[in-house]
Design a protein around this motif. Sequence first.
Motif, short mmCIF file in Angstrom:
data_model
loop_
_atom_site.label_atom_id
_atom_site.label_comp_id
_atom_site.label_asym_id
_atom_site.label_seq_id
_atom_site.Cartn_x
_atom_site.Cartn_y
_atom_site.Cartn_z
N MET A 1 49.21 -120.15 153.42
CA MET A 1 48.02 -120.86 152.97
C MET A 1 48.43 -121.92 151.94
O MET A 1 49.06 -121.59 150.93
CB MET A 1 47.02 -119.88 152.35
N ASP A 2 48.05 -123.16 152.17
CA ASP A 2 48.35 -124.25 151.26
C ASP A 2 47.09 -124.53 150.43
O ASP A 2 46.25 -125.35 150.78
CB ASP A 2 48.77 -125.50 152.04
N ARG A 3 46.95 -123.81 149.31
CA ARG A 3 45.72 -123.90 148.52
C ARG A 3 45.48 -125.31 147.97
O ARG A 3 44.35 -125.79 147.96
CB ARG A 3 45.77 -122.88 147.37
N THR A 4 46.53 -125.95 147.51
CA THR A 4 46.37 -127.29 146.92
C THR A 4 45.86 -128.29 147.95
O THR A 4 44.89 -129.01 147.72
CB THR A 4 47.70 -127.77 146.33
N GLU A 5 46.52 -128.34 149.09
CA GLU A 5 46.12 -129.30 150.13
C GLU A 5 44.75 -128.93 150.70
O GLU A 5 43.96 -129.82 151.05
CB GLU A 5 47.17 -129.33 151.24
N LEU A 6 44.46 -127.64 150.80
CA LEU A 6 43.15 -127.22 151.28
C LEU A 6 42.04 -127.74 150.37
O LEU A 6 41.02 -128.28 150.83
CB LEU A 6 43.09 -125.69 151.37
N ARG A 53 36.01 -122.78 143.47
CA ARG A 53 37.33 -122.17 143.35
C ARG A 53 38.25 -122.57 144.50
O ARG A 53 39.44 -122.81 144.29
CB ARG A 53 37.19 -120.64 143.29
N VAL A 54 37.69 -122.67 145.71
CA VAL A 54 38.52 -123.08 146.86
C VAL A 54 38.97 -124.53 146.69
O VAL A 54 40.15 -124.86 146.91
CB VAL A 54 37.75 -122.90 148.18
N GLU A 55 38.05 -125.41 146.26
CA GLU A 55 38.42 -126.81 146.06
C GLU A 55 39.44 -126.97 144.94
O GLU A 55 40.24 -127.91 144.95
CB GLU A 55 37.18 -127.64 145.73
N GLN A 56 39.44 -126.07 143.97
CA GLN A 56 40.38 -126.13 142.86
C GLN A 56 41.68 -125.37 143.13
O GLN A 56 42.51 -125.25 142.24
CB GLN A 56 39.71 -125.59 141.60
N PRO A 62 40.12 -117.96 152.57
CA PRO A 62 38.81 -117.97 153.25
C PRO A 62 38.89 -117.29 154.61
O PRO A 62 39.90 -117.39 155.32
CB PRO A 62 38.49 -119.45 153.39
N SER A 63 37.84 -116.59 154.97
CA SER A 63 37.79 -115.93 156.27
C SER A 63 37.49 -116.94 157.38
O SER A 63 37.12 -118.09 157.12
CB SER A 63 36.71 -114.85 156.27
N LEU A 87 45.48 -125.08 157.23
CA LEU A 87 45.71 -125.11 155.79
C LEU A 87 45.39 -123.77 155.15
O LEU A 87 46.03 -123.36 154.17
CB LEU A 87 44.87 -126.20 155.14
N ALA A 88 44.40 -123.06 155.70
CA ALA A 88 44.02 -121.75 155.16
C ALA A 88 44.88 -120.63 155.72
O ALA A 88 44.71 -119.47 155.32
CB ALA A 88 42.55 -121.48 155.47
N GLY A 89 45.78 -120.96 156.65
CA GLY A 89 46.63 -119.92 157.22
C GLY A 89 45.91 -119.01 158.18
O GLY A 89 46.25 -117.84 158.33
N VAL A 90 44.89 -119.54 158.86
CA VAL A 90 44.08 -118.77 159.80
C VAL A 90 44.14 -119.45 161.16
O VAL A 90 44.09 -120.68 161.25
CB VAL A 90 42.61 -118.67 159.32
#
Length: 288
Positions: A1-6, A53-56, A62-63, A87-90
């Motif tokens: 999961m790429d939190r920053t790019e997501l 929180r997801v945007e940050q 996320p499911s 990006l979320a690894g799903v």
Amino acid sequence: MDRTELGIALRTWRERLRPADVGLPPGARRRTPGLRREEVAGLAGMSVDYLTRVEQGRGPRPSEAVLGGLARALRLTDAERDHLFALAGVAPPPPGRIRSAVRPSVQRLMDGFTDLPVVLLDAKCDVLAWNPLAAALLGDMSAVPPGQRNLVWQAFLGGHGRVDVDPEDRARLDRAIVSDLRRTAARYPDDPGLARLVAELRAGSDRFERLWTLRELDERHGDTKRIRHPELGVIELDCNVLHVQGDDQVLLLYSAPPGSREAEALALLGVVGPQAIGTAVNGGPVTA
């Protein structure tokens, strides 16, 4: 999961949208471009805090359901939706699932109907998009939880919204709605959202359960709808269905003969919008 790019992608997609793109009124003057977080959260069916929180770049992964809600709320293309899932690894939805993305060309078509209310439905009758005039006529659909933003759910578990149907027509419409859903189940036997919807309807409505087990196929929907508006009274409108080729989606268009009282009512709604007249939702969006 790429939190920053997501997070960056979600903010970028949010900022490119206008309220009118998703059927919302313009509201007060905006300090920043695009939709507000609370608007996207409402459309996607999540809390503003969670979206923040997801945007940050914080919070849990996320499911699939959350990602699907975000893709619909942000009007992502198929490629953008798959990128969001990556990006979320799903894993993105496999083939054979009901299409809930709104094509940009369909959105442009809806934008062009400035004088007619129009609503976009997917194959299981989820309300995917609507224009501002539809919100003024039928109520603010963004205020309805996404799980209830479905015509079949509203018909059997909701309050029928603003559609005024006599008992005889109600029975006929119910049979047609259940028949449509059974045909959809035959086309999409592996769609999890459809399976959840049918299970909830069968458990929560004896009327739906009885019609579902009859396995009847009925196509008599009718092409006239009576809308009970909280301030304009009962408005009888023609309802035409346009099929979106290749997407298994339909557009519902409401119209009235020129010069009629109903045409004047639609013109008034087009001028004042959903904020000045009838902003309160009465049991959800249009149900048939």
